[in-house]
Enzyme design. Structure first.
Site, PDB file in Angstrom:
ATOM      1  N   ASP A 352       0.840  -1.178   0.000  1.00 44.02           N
ATOM      2  CA  ASP A 352       0.000   0.000   0.000  1.00 44.02           C
ATOM      3  C   ASP A 352       0.890   1.249   0.000  1.00 44.02           C
ATOM      4  O   ASP A 352       1.880   1.308   0.733  1.00 44.02           O
ATOM      5  CB  ASP A 352      -0.873  -0.019   1.264  1.00 44.02           C
ATOM      6  CG  ASP A 352      -1.892   1.083   1.286  1.00 44.02           C
ATOM      7  OD1 ASP A 352      -2.776   1.094   0.417  1.00 44.02           O
ATOM      8  OD2 ASP A 352      -1.786   1.962   2.168  1.00 44.02           O
ATOM      9  N   GLU A 381       1.446   0.338  -4.909  1.00 39.95           N
ATOM     10  CA  GLU A 381       0.944   1.595  -5.438  1.00 39.95           C
ATOM     11  C   GLU A 381       2.133   2.541  -5.559  1.00 39.95           C
ATOM     12  O   GLU A 381       2.732   2.910  -4.542  1.00 39.95           O
ATOM     13  CB  GLU A 381      -0.084   2.200  -4.480  1.00 39.95           C
ATOM     14  CG  GLU A 381      -1.362   1.411  -4.369  1.00 39.95           C
ATOM     15  CD  GLU A 381      -2.330   2.079  -3.400  1.00 39.95           C
ATOM     16  OE1 GLU A 381      -3.438   2.427  -3.824  1.00 39.95           O
ATOM     17  OE2 GLU A 381      -1.976   2.265  -2.228  1.00 39.95           O
TER      18      GLU A 381
END
Ligand code: CA
Length: 668
Positions: A352, A381
């Site tokens: 993340d 990400e």
């Protein structure tokens, strides 16, 4: 901690995070072009910098248990408390910890057999189970002493990782435990890890043909109260509490510390038996909050970045960001992923807000995991949700991915080129039949590598190919963030009817699944999932988030297309060359009208059985024509239907593709 307060707070931070995350989705791509305006934090606290501490905080032997904790030597009265239960009641024993010879490492030995007991540390900042508890009681407030061997399911020693030769061979299916199973009538364990061991679940995944399941945060998080599981509660779980313990809300008994561990392993085992890899969503970039975090309660301010003015940096959009560049935070992350691999046998990690972590740490994680198993897949990400207190050239941003071999990032170019920009749900793009997005699609089709036929000046967001290899790009059109595909099509195409919706849905996934990147889909898209227009469903009720299983019968053509599309990719190596040189050599774009992207995979690409494959994606509402090399072609995908065994042939130099659909054929 007051759980109601915790939950409210979590909702707020997650909302803020997602709003900001969307905003920085684009900016992250541009960040490396800008000089950093934020000074990297210099550390006064050098926690155990010279030490070899590896976060083994508890070692239980029949005669005695040793506790070790990383905390400042300057702390006063560091204690460990022993309890008989995971919550409530008084401590059975409170023992003072002593400084060891290793800097900032404290230790205590407690005589007697502590198996089955619970413990907390206290450095004067509030009780904490430590940063590396491996088992916890309800709500993760106290660490538990369990015999991990007893948590292994039967035949765990025979468990085998699915064989994945190249990340390009993966088809990743992103799911939330509760979304997936809570609306399924025959689920015996709706919303639990065990749901993924049940035949209906395994059968569905196998039928669909995905070979990797990416599970949304499944470590212990704070926003679901494990003492109230009889009441409906929902959260995505991006609010980590104990990073190295499964979430109690997904176990059948959060009060039994071994249940969540055993059931997580049973889930991995069942998926592995079906040939499906398990990818863990890891959220090391921030904690639920600072003051109550296990990091802060053991070594204040060490694990977080600060701005030059002394305030906490907020690159996560959640009020804090961790400092991966610091030795012990870096080591924590490395030890944590290794632990999940060794103890739980997971097959990959999705980071993340990877753009909050530094490149060196991400590369170290890759190297350390390579020693265990080079096929462990890592992606993340490639953006942050705010500016980080570390120079952008050091961050794990998408734009820096070529410096992180073996690590992939999500392509917002392909996603938004298809569906429209992240910051305006009403705005469409290629799928809405709008011209000008063809080059962004092409960039996604080649896997974000440089390609002589992709004009980077016309690609959205990024003006330089960022991937060195196509396996460094995650190819997708939707994920848990933002609207799901159906909702987005409805929001961006006024008056869209059901038939058109289905056509565009299938077209979108055809672009994703035939891309040279690593394909990724949100669970339920194969069931024409809708979240009723909710953009950020992180805490929405089941009625919004649950998969509508009835749609499997209601829209059989949709499910069949998804199955056939995935099957097409898995049967044909031309779609997953996995190598930048091969993609440049074998993938050739064809001239096409506006709103159409056409390409050819030529000369038995990837040793495919098919010599030359043509793919045409038509997003317009009109039939379109594309000039192709003159030959006899077998049509395998047309007008929302795929048939690899098709006998349907066309001859000539011109392909006709129906409105809002994909045409795929191969030269006989
Ligand atoms: Ca929890």
């Amino acid at each position: 901690m007051n759980d109601d307060k915790r939950k409210m707070h979590s909702g707020k931070v997650v909302k803020r995070m997602l709003r900001d995350k969307a905003r920085f989705g684009v900016l992250a791509g541009l960040m490396t072009l800008l000089p950093s305006t934020v000074a990297a934090q210099t550390s006064e606290n050098q926690a155990g910098e010279g030490g070899s501490f590896r976060f083994t905080e508890m070692d239980c032997q029949p005669e005695q248990t040793t506790f070790r904790l990383l905390a400042p030597w300057t702390a006063k009265g560091v204690k460990v408390r022993i309890y008989s239960s995971g919550q409530g009641g008084k401590a059975l024993k409170t023992v003072n910890m002593k400084r060891t010879e290793e800097k900032d490492v404290w230790a205590a030995t407690v005589k007697g057999n502590l198996m089955g007991r619970y413990y907390t540390f206290d450095t004067g900042k509030g009780e904490t189970p430590g940063v590396f508890a491996k088992a916890v009681g309800v709500n993760g407030q106290r660490a538990a002493i369990v015999n991990m061997v007893n948590t292994d399911p039967d035949d765990w020693c025979c468990d085998r990782h699915p064989v994945i030769k190249s990340p390009a061979d993966l088809v990743v299916y992103e799911l939330h435990h509760r979304d997936f199973s809570v609306g399924r009538s025959e689920a015996k364990h709706p919303g639990k890890f065990l749901a993924l061991t049940e035949p209906w679940a395994i059968d569905h995944l196998k039928q669909l043909g995905v070979n990797a399941v990416h599970i949304l945060p499944s470590y212990d998080y704070g926003s679901v109260d494990e003492t109230r599981l009889d009441q409906p509660q929902y959260n995505w779980g991006y609010d980590p509490v104990n990073y190295n313990v499964p979430e109690g809300g997904y176990s059948t008994d959060p009060y039994d510390p071994t249940a969540r561990i055993r059931e997580f392993k049973q889930m991995v085992q069942a998926l592995h038996n079906a040939g499906i890899a398990v990818i863990l969503d890891v959220v090391y970039n921030h904690t639920y909050d600072i003051d109550h975090s296990n990091f802060q309660r053991t070594y204040p301010d060490y694990y977080y970045r600060k701005n030059a003015d002394g305030t906490y940096s907020n690159g996560s959009g959640c009020g804090n960001e961790t400092a991966s560049e610091r030795k012990m935070m870096r080591r924590f992350m490395v030890e944590s992923v290794k632990y999940w691999y060794n103890e739980y046998r997971v097959d990959g990690f999705r980071f993340d807000l990877m753009g909050c972590h530094d490149i060196e740490t991400m590369n170290l994680i890759r190297q350390e995991l390579n020693k265990l198993n080079p096929s462990i897949f890592i992606y993340g990400e490639g953006w942050s949700a705010g500016q980080c207190a570390l120079p952008t050239e050091q961050l794990g941003l998408k734009a820096n991915i070529s410096q992180m071999p073996g690590i992939a990032a999500f392509s917002d170019e392909l996603r938004d080129g298809l569906r429209g920009p992240f910051d305006n749900d009403a705005q469409g793009a290629f799928l809405a039949g709008l011209p000008g997005y063809e080059e962004s699609l092409k960039f996604g089709i080649v896997g974000a590598i440089s390609h002589p036929q992709v004009d980077m000046t016309k690609v959205n967001y990024t003006k330089k190919a960022w991937a060195a290899e196509p396996t460094q790009m995650m190819s997708y059109v939707s994920c848990h963030d933002d609207m799901c595909l159906v909702d987005r099509l409805q929001a961006s195409i006024p008056g869209i009817g059901e038939e058109e919706l289905i056509r565009l849905d299938l077209l979108a996934q055809t672009a994703v699944m035939t891309s040279q990147g690593v394909p990724f889909m949100l669970s339920g898209e194969e069931l024409l999932r809708s979240k009723q227009g909710v953009h950020n469903s992180f805490e929405s009720p089941d009625s919004i988030n649950r998969l509508c299983w009835e749609n499997k019968e209601r829209y059989p053509q949709v499910f069949k297309y998804y199955c056939d599309l995935i099957s097409l990719r898995r049967h044909h190596p031309a779609f997953r060359l996995g190598d930048a040189h091969l993609v440049r050599k074998h993938l050739e774009f064809l001239d096409a009208p506006k709103g159409v992207v056409a390409y050819r995979l030529k000369d038995y690409a990837g040793r495919d059985d098919w010599r030359n494959i043509i793919v045409i994606l038509n997003s317009t509402r009109e039939q379109q024509q594309v000039n192709i090399p003159k030959a006899m072609y077998v049509v395998v995908c047309q007008d929302g239907e795929i048939n690899e065994q098709s006998k349907s042939k066309i001859f000539g130099r011109r392909a006709v593709v129906n409105p809002q659909s994909a045409l795929i054929m191969y030269e006989e």
